[in-house]
Design an enzyme around this catalytic site. Structure first.
Site, PDB file in Angstrom:
ATOM      1  N   ASP A   1      -2.498  -3.571  -1.291  1.00 12.42           N
ATOM      2  CA  ASP A   1      -2.789  -4.937  -2.112  1.00 12.42           C
ATOM      3  C   ASP A   1      -2.860  -4.609  -3.536  1.00 12.42           C
ATOM      4  O   ASP A   1      -3.202  -3.335  -3.862  1.00 12.42           O
ATOM      5  CB  ASP A   1      -4.291  -5.336  -1.532  1.00 12.42           C
ATOM      6  CG  ASP A   1      -4.457  -6.682  -2.177  1.00 12.42           C
ATOM      7  OD1 ASP A   1      -3.624  -7.433  -2.731  1.00 12.42           O
ATOM      8  OD2 ASP A   1      -5.824  -7.069  -2.305  1.00 12.42           O
TER       9      ASP A   1
ATOM     10  N   ARG B   1       5.866 -10.825 -11.114  1.00 11.82           N
ATOM     11  CA  ARG B   1       5.245 -10.334  -9.621  1.00 11.82           C
ATOM     12  C   ARG B   1       6.346  -9.281  -8.868  1.00 11.82           C
ATOM     13  O   ARG B   1       6.098  -8.413  -8.273  1.00 11.82           O
ATOM     14  CB  ARG B   1       4.898 -11.402  -8.712  1.00 11.82           C
ATOM     15  CG  ARG B   1       3.707 -11.896  -9.297  1.00 11.82           C
ATOM     16  CD  ARG B   1       3.286 -13.232  -8.719  1.00 11.82           C
ATOM     17  NE  ARG B   1       2.522 -12.926  -7.401  1.00 11.82           N
ATOM     18  CZ  ARG B   1       1.570 -12.337  -7.072  1.00 11.82           C
ATOM     19  NH1 ARG B   1       0.429 -12.242  -8.147  1.00 11.82           N
ATOM     20  NH2 ARG B   1       1.066 -11.939  -5.726  1.00 11.82           N
TER      21      ARG B   1
ATOM     22  N   HIS C   1       6.037  -5.801  -6.555  1.00  9.24           N
ATOM     23  CA  HIS C   1       6.678  -5.750  -5.456  1.00  9.24           C
ATOM     24  C   HIS C   1       7.422  -4.521  -5.205  1.00  9.24           C
ATOM     25  O   HIS C   1       7.670  -3.700  -4.328  1.00  9.24           O
ATOM     26  CB  HIS C   1       7.021  -6.864  -4.764  1.00  9.24           C
ATOM     27  CG  HIS C   1       6.168  -8.090  -4.572  1.00  9.24           C
ATOM     28  ND1 HIS C   1       4.769  -7.662  -4.076  1.00  9.24           N
ATOM     29  CD2 HIS C   1       6.177  -9.352  -5.153  1.00  9.24           C
ATOM     30  CE1 HIS C   1       4.221  -9.101  -4.340  1.00  9.24           C
ATOM     31  NE2 HIS C   1       5.075 -10.051  -4.619  1.00  9.24           N
TER      32      HIS C   1
ATOM     33  N   LEU D   1       6.828  11.078  12.830  1.00 13.64           N
ATOM     34  CA  LEU D   1       5.808   9.834  12.737  1.00 13.64           C
ATOM     35  C   LEU D   1       6.300   8.845  13.134  1.00 13.64           C
ATOM     36  O   LEU D   1       7.543   8.382  13.037  1.00 13.64           O
ATOM     37  CB  LEU D   1       5.383   9.871  11.085  1.00 13.64           C
ATOM     38  CG  LEU D   1       4.742   8.694  10.370  1.00 13.64           C
ATOM     39  CD1 LEU D   1       3.163   8.994  10.950  1.00 13.64           C
ATOM     40  CD2 LEU D   1       5.037   8.609   8.845  1.00 13.64           C
TER      41      LEU D   1
END
Length: 254
Positions: free
Chosen positions: A32, A45, A49, A143
């Site tokens: 977030d 924005r 991102h 992983l």
């Protein structure tokens, strides 16, 4: 970088990046703060991102270096579809780029990729890319990276409940035979251990519909750090916060 903050009652953070305690098997992160990171720099924005995607690379590197077995990243919630179409397009564009250009690198590093959520909403083209990524990395032993895309914890539970109800309706299962373990086998995360620790960046203190069933006994760590600023040092500090917690799973302390 903004200061890290575990839950206030945990006390001061351990100094430095050295690992001092046990390593969780499964770390889940609510990523977030991309928008706020961009706004604080006067950027669109989309730039936030993109910077957030770069933080994912650092996070993966840190998880592998510290011996974490499972890493789940909340990349796109079911509620994110309500955002402006231009922002959704930016997010899906980034997803497409990384599927086409980064999966081979993760495969070389023995990372196993798995997608959880209503991925069909991304369309046939992206779904095909995701299926190829999962198939390519299926046999990897390193992983396991779970990407939660168009994911919602409540819908995950509803999906499992419907599957169990269908089994009962068909006569394959008695209602009183349903157990917690059985329901968990119908969740989208079936076969993956529940997260030991759930991390949320950007100072928000809520789960936002993320892994609601699976988080029943997870340790929660909330950071002031915005996701694009998350790095290897942040990851190690999270592990140290986790290592200082006493996990009792409802039992009384000794």
């Amino acid at each position: 970088m903004p200061p890290l903050a575990g839950v206030a009652q945990t006390g001061a953070l351990p100094a430095g990046p050295s690992l001092t305690g046990p390593v969780p098997k499964h770390v889940a992160i609510i990523m977030d703060g991309n928008g706020r990171w961009a706004a604080s720099r006067g950027l669109p924005r989309a730039a936030g991102h993109k910077a957030g995607a770069e933080a994912v690379t650092r996070c993966l590197r840190a998880a592998r270096a510290n011996g974490v077995d499972y890493l789940t990243l909340y990349a796109f919630s079911s509620e994110n579809w309500r955002r402006e179409p231009s922002e959704v397009a930016d997010l899906t564009g980034l997803l497409r780029f990384y599927l086409r250009h980064k999966v081979a690198e993760l495969h070389r590093e023995k990372v196993k990729i798995r997608f959880v959520g209503e991925v069909g909403r991304f369309g046939q083209d992206l779904c095909a890319e995701m299926a190829r990524a999962e198939a390519l990395t299926e046999g990897n032993s390193g992983l396991t990276l779970l990407l939660a895309l168009s994911y919602g914890g409540r819908s995950d539970i509803v999906h499992a409940a419907r599957a169990l109800a269908q089994a009962v309706q068909c006569g394959d299962l008695a209602p009183d035979a349903i157990t917690e373990d059985m329901l968990a086998r119908y969740l989208l995360t079936a076969g993956v251990p529940d997260p030991d620790v759930i991390v949320r960046t950007s100072g928000e203190h809520r789960l936002s519909n993320f892994l609601l069933w699976q988080s029943a006994y997870a340790e929660l760590v909330f950071l002031e750090t915005l996701w694009p600023d998350f790095d290897e040092d942040c990851f190690t500090r999270v592990l140290n916060i986790y290592g200082r917690r006493e996990r009792r799973f409802g039992a009384r302390p000794a």
